[in-house]
Scaffold this motif. Structure first.
Motif, PDB file in Angstrom:
ATOM      1  N   ARG A  52       0.353  -0.826   0.583  1.00 39.14           N
ATOM      2  CA  ARG A  52       0.181  -0.321   0.101  1.00 39.14           C
ATOM      3  C   ARG A  52       0.568   1.633  -0.263  1.00 39.14           C
ATOM      4  N   SER A  53       0.748   2.289  -0.496  1.00 38.59           N
ATOM      5  CA  SER A  53       1.508   3.242  -0.776  1.00 38.59           C
ATOM      6  C   SER A  53       1.097   4.190  -1.679  1.00 38.59           C
ATOM      7  N   GLN A  54       0.891   5.319  -1.494  1.00 34.88           N
ATOM      8  CA  GLN A  54       0.504   6.919  -2.352  1.00 34.88           C
ATOM      9  C   GLN A  54       0.882   6.343  -4.202  1.00 34.88           C
ATOM     10  N   PHE A  55       1.111   5.689  -3.871  1.00 32.75           N
ATOM     11  CA  PHE A  55       1.204   5.916  -5.946  1.00 32.75           C
ATOM     12  C   PHE A  55       0.419   4.816  -6.422  1.00 32.75           C
ATOM     13  N   ALA A  56      -0.473   4.036  -5.473  1.00 34.85           N
ATOM     14  CA  ALA A  56      -1.345   2.784  -5.270  1.00 34.85           C
ATOM     15  C   ALA A  56      -3.165   4.118  -5.638  1.00 34.85           C
ATOM     16  N   VAL A  57      -2.794   5.462  -4.491  1.00 43.17           N
ATOM     17  CA  VAL A  57      -3.435   6.200  -4.204  1.00 43.17           C
ATOM     18  C   VAL A  57      -3.729   7.152  -5.393  1.00 43.17           C
ATOM     19  N   SER A  58      -3.062   7.371  -5.695  1.00 45.18           N
ATOM     20  CA  SER A  58      -2.841   8.146  -7.412  1.00 45.18           C
ATOM     21  C   SER A  58      -3.635   7.481  -8.241  1.00 45.18           C
ATOM     22  N   LEU A  59      -2.926   6.268  -8.269  1.00 46.99           N
ATOM     23  CA  LEU A  59      -3.960   5.245  -9.338  1.00 46.99           C
ATOM     24  C   LEU A  59      -5.344   4.963  -9.557  1.00 46.99           C
ATOM     25  N   ALA A  60      -5.791   5.007  -7.986  1.00 48.40           N
ATOM     26  CA  ALA A  60      -7.432   5.353  -8.234  1.00 48.40           C
ATOM     27  C   ALA A  60      -7.851   6.880  -8.337  1.00 48.40           C
ATOM     28  N   LEU A  61      -6.725   7.788  -8.567  1.00 47.12           N
ATOM     29  CA  LEU A  61      -7.218   8.941  -8.775  1.00 47.12           C
ATOM     30  C   LEU A  61      -7.592   9.528  -9.650  1.00 47.12           C
ATOM     31  N   VAL A  62      -6.512   8.646 -10.834  1.00 47.17           N
ATOM     32  CA  VAL A  62      -6.539   8.681 -12.504  1.00 47.17           C
ATOM     33  C   VAL A  62      -7.497   8.098 -12.207  1.00 47.17           C
ATOM     34  N   LEU A  63      -8.493   6.908 -11.920  1.00 43.95           N
ATOM     35  CA  LEU A  63     -10.127   6.564 -13.029  1.00 43.95           C
ATOM     36  C   LEU A  63     -10.560   7.788 -12.401  1.00 43.95           C
ATOM     37  N   LEU A  64     -11.021   8.829 -11.436  1.00 49.79           N
ATOM     38  CA  LEU A  64     -11.500   9.683 -10.702  1.00 49.79           C
ATOM     39  C   LEU A  64     -11.854  11.014 -11.932  1.00 49.79           C
ATOM     40  N   MET A  65     -10.263  10.719 -11.934  1.00 50.91           N
ATOM     41  CA  MET A  65     -10.023  12.030 -12.798  1.00 50.91           C
ATOM     42  C   MET A  65      -9.986  12.460 -14.203  1.00 50.91           C
ATOM     43  N   LEU A  66      -9.905  10.644 -14.818  1.00 48.44           N
ATOM     44  CA  LEU A  66      -9.727  10.684 -16.283  1.00 48.44           C
ATOM     45  C   LEU A  66     -11.045  10.834 -16.859  1.00 48.44           C
ATOM     46  N   PRO A  67     -12.191  10.872 -16.458  1.00 43.35           N
ATOM     47  CA  PRO A  67     -13.517  10.931 -17.324  1.00 43.35           C
ATOM     48  C   PRO A  67     -14.068  12.085 -17.177  1.00 43.35           C
ATOM     49  N   VAL A  68     -13.404  13.643 -16.095  1.00 50.01           N
ATOM     50  CA  VAL A  68     -13.828  14.971 -15.952  1.00 50.01           C
ATOM     51  C   VAL A  68     -12.639  15.406 -17.327  1.00 50.01           C
ATOM     52  N   ILE A  69     -11.413  14.652 -17.550  1.00 50.38           N
ATOM     53  CA  ILE A  69     -11.007  15.715 -18.036  1.00 50.38           C
ATOM     54  C   ILE A  69     -11.201  14.847 -19.815  1.00 50.38           C
ATOM     55  N   VAL A  70     -11.685  13.926 -20.009  1.00 51.71           N
ATOM     56  CA  VAL A  70     -12.268  13.465 -21.408  1.00 51.71           C
ATOM     57  C   VAL A  70     -12.982  14.870 -21.686  1.00 51.71           C
ATOM     58  N   ARG A  71     -14.450  14.074 -20.761  1.00 51.16           N
ATOM     59  CA  ARG A  71     -15.775  14.933 -21.491  1.00 51.16           C
ATOM     60  C   ARG A  71     -15.041  16.815 -21.344  1.00 51.16           C
ATOM     61  N   ALA A  72     -14.804  16.978 -20.314  1.00 54.37           N
ATOM     62  CA  ALA A  72     -14.513  18.494 -20.975  1.00 54.37           C
ATOM     63  C   ALA A  72     -13.396  18.883 -22.372  1.00 54.37           C
ATOM     64  N   THR A  73     -12.665  18.241 -22.209  1.00 50.29           N
ATOM     65  CA  THR A  73     -11.779  18.367 -23.195  1.00 50.29           C
ATOM     66  C   THR A  73     -12.454  18.015 -24.638  1.00 50.29           C
ATOM     67  N   GLU A  74     -13.413  17.021 -24.695  1.00 48.95           N
ATOM     68  CA  GLU A  74     -14.269  16.754 -25.878  1.00 48.95           C
ATOM     69  C   GLU A  74     -15.130  17.849 -26.164  1.00 48.95           C
ATOM     70  N   GLU A  75     -15.474  18.872 -25.098  1.00 50.02           N
ATOM     71  CA  GLU A  75     -16.306  19.860 -25.621  1.00 50.02           C
ATOM     72  C   GLU A  75     -16.312  20.700 -25.639  1.00 50.02           C
ATOM     73  N   MET A  76     -14.904  20.880 -25.262  1.00 51.06           N
ATOM     74  CA  MET A  76     -14.010  22.672 -25.927  1.00 51.06           C
ATOM     75  C   MET A  76     -13.905  21.943 -26.880  1.00 51.06           C
ATOM     76  N   LEU A  77     -12.413  20.690 -28.576  1.00 53.68           N
ATOM     77  CA  LEU A  77     -12.231  20.488 -29.369  1.00 53.68           C
ATOM     78  C   LEU A  77     -13.530  20.824 -30.140  1.00 53.68           C
ATOM     79  N   ARG A  78     -15.269  20.174 -29.761  1.00 57.97           N
ATOM     80  CA  ARG A  78     -16.077  20.478 -30.695  1.00 57.97           C
ATOM     81  C   ARG A  78     -16.235  21.792 -30.960  1.00 57.97           C
ATOM     82  N   ILE A  79     -16.258  22.642 -30.336  1.00 57.19           N
ATOM     83  CA  ILE A  79     -16.574  24.212 -30.219  1.00 57.19           C
ATOM     84  C   ILE A  79     -16.065  24.749 -31.029  1.00 57.19           C
ATOM     85  N   VAL A  80     -14.561  24.303 -31.519  1.00 57.04           N
ATOM     86  CA  VAL A  80     -13.604  24.941 -32.004  1.00 57.04           C
ATOM     87  C   VAL A  80     -13.989  25.147 -33.682  1.00 57.04           C
TER      88      VAL A  80
END
Length: 274
Positions: free
Chosen positions: A123-151
């Motif tokens: 157990r380590s802080q790196f494992a925590v970061s991996l779990a947070l990646v799963l939570l962060m990814l969809p927010v980044i994908v959707r936000a970036t996707e919407e921004m790219l669509r309005i170009v």
């Protein structure tokens, strides 16, 4: 009615900020708060600081962002520029939607099952970061996707007309055009994961001492510090109570500083409109 609705929506935010600032200001004005850890301190003895928790939170956020931002941006570019109506594009979009609704504790349990139970890693802080990646990814994908669509499509077509390949058009024209919006989405995602607590409880123990090694040992964090002070008597004793509110205010300040810094960087380096 619109103005009244806005006031009603802002009222809880203002009250939360007022409560945190009023109750946490006393702790953060001490220089020791920013330069000392809680190593060797007991629950009811004043002293120490949140340096260990600040370091842990920043390391956790940086590692998470370093993994999730490039992947999230590339997934969004694929969905907008290449995936289109393909079967793989629809499948990726569906998976991103599902991932956006996954609770943080489920993400933490998944990483625990893979990282600790299956691979046998500690157990380590790196494992925590991996779990947070799963939570962060969809927010980044959707936000970036919407921004790219309005170009505007005209920008892409003008670039193609000059003989510029598609990948370079995306990198030099499309992405810089919506850079402020993309950065805002990244900051919102980072702000969401920096305050998560469930992955901390499952994947790493809380430490009152400073630990710079994200792969070994327990590590402090601001959400972990808040929980720790609650468990030792915050609310009943003024010392852990002050530490609790001080950690909460420090977390808000860190997120605010990161957001303001990102906006300044975007303003400086964003393409100038002519």
């Amino acid at each position: 009615m619109v103005a009244l609705s806005t006031m009603i929506a802002l009222a809880p935010l203002v009250l939360v900020l007022y409560s945190v600032i009023a109750k946490g200001f006393k702790a953060i004005v001490s220089s020791a708060w920013w330069t000392h850890s809680q190593a060797g301190m007991t629950a009811f003895v004043a002293g120490g600081g949140a340096y260990h928790a600040i370091v842990g939170t920043l390391l956790q956020g940086c590692v998470c962002a370093a993994i999730s931002v490039p992947i999230g941006l590339m997934v969004a570019v694929y969905l907008v520029e290449y995936g289109g109506g393909t079967l793989l594009g629809r499948l990726v979009s569906f998976v991103v939607d599902i991932l956006a609704g996954v609770p943080s504790i489920v993400a933490a349990l998944f990483i625990y099952a893979v990282w600790v139970a299956t691979l046998g890693l500690p157990r380590s802080q790196f494992a925590v970061s991996l779990a947070l990646v799963l939570l962060m990814l969809p927010v980044i994908v959707r936000a970036t996707e919407e921004m790219l669509r309005i170009v505007p499509a005209d920008l892409r077509e003008a670039s193609y007309a000059l003989g510029i390949p598609k990948w370079k058009t995306i990198a030099r024209v499309v992405m810089p055009t919506e850079l402020p919006g993309i950065i805002t989405g990244v900051m919102l995602a980072l702000a969401r994961v920096m305050g998560e607590t469930a992955p901390l409880f499952i994947l790493v123990g809380y430490s009152q001492a400073i630990n710079f090694d994200i792969f070994t040992g327990f590590m402090g964090s601001l959400p972990g510090m808040m929980y720790d002070q609650t468990s030792v008597g915050a609310g009943a004793n003024p010392i852990p109570t002050d530490r609790l509110w001080g950690a909460a205010l420090t977390l808000i300040l860190l997120i605010a500083i990161i957001n303001v810094g990102a906006r300044v960087v975007v303003k400086v380096f964003a393409p100038k409109q002519t």
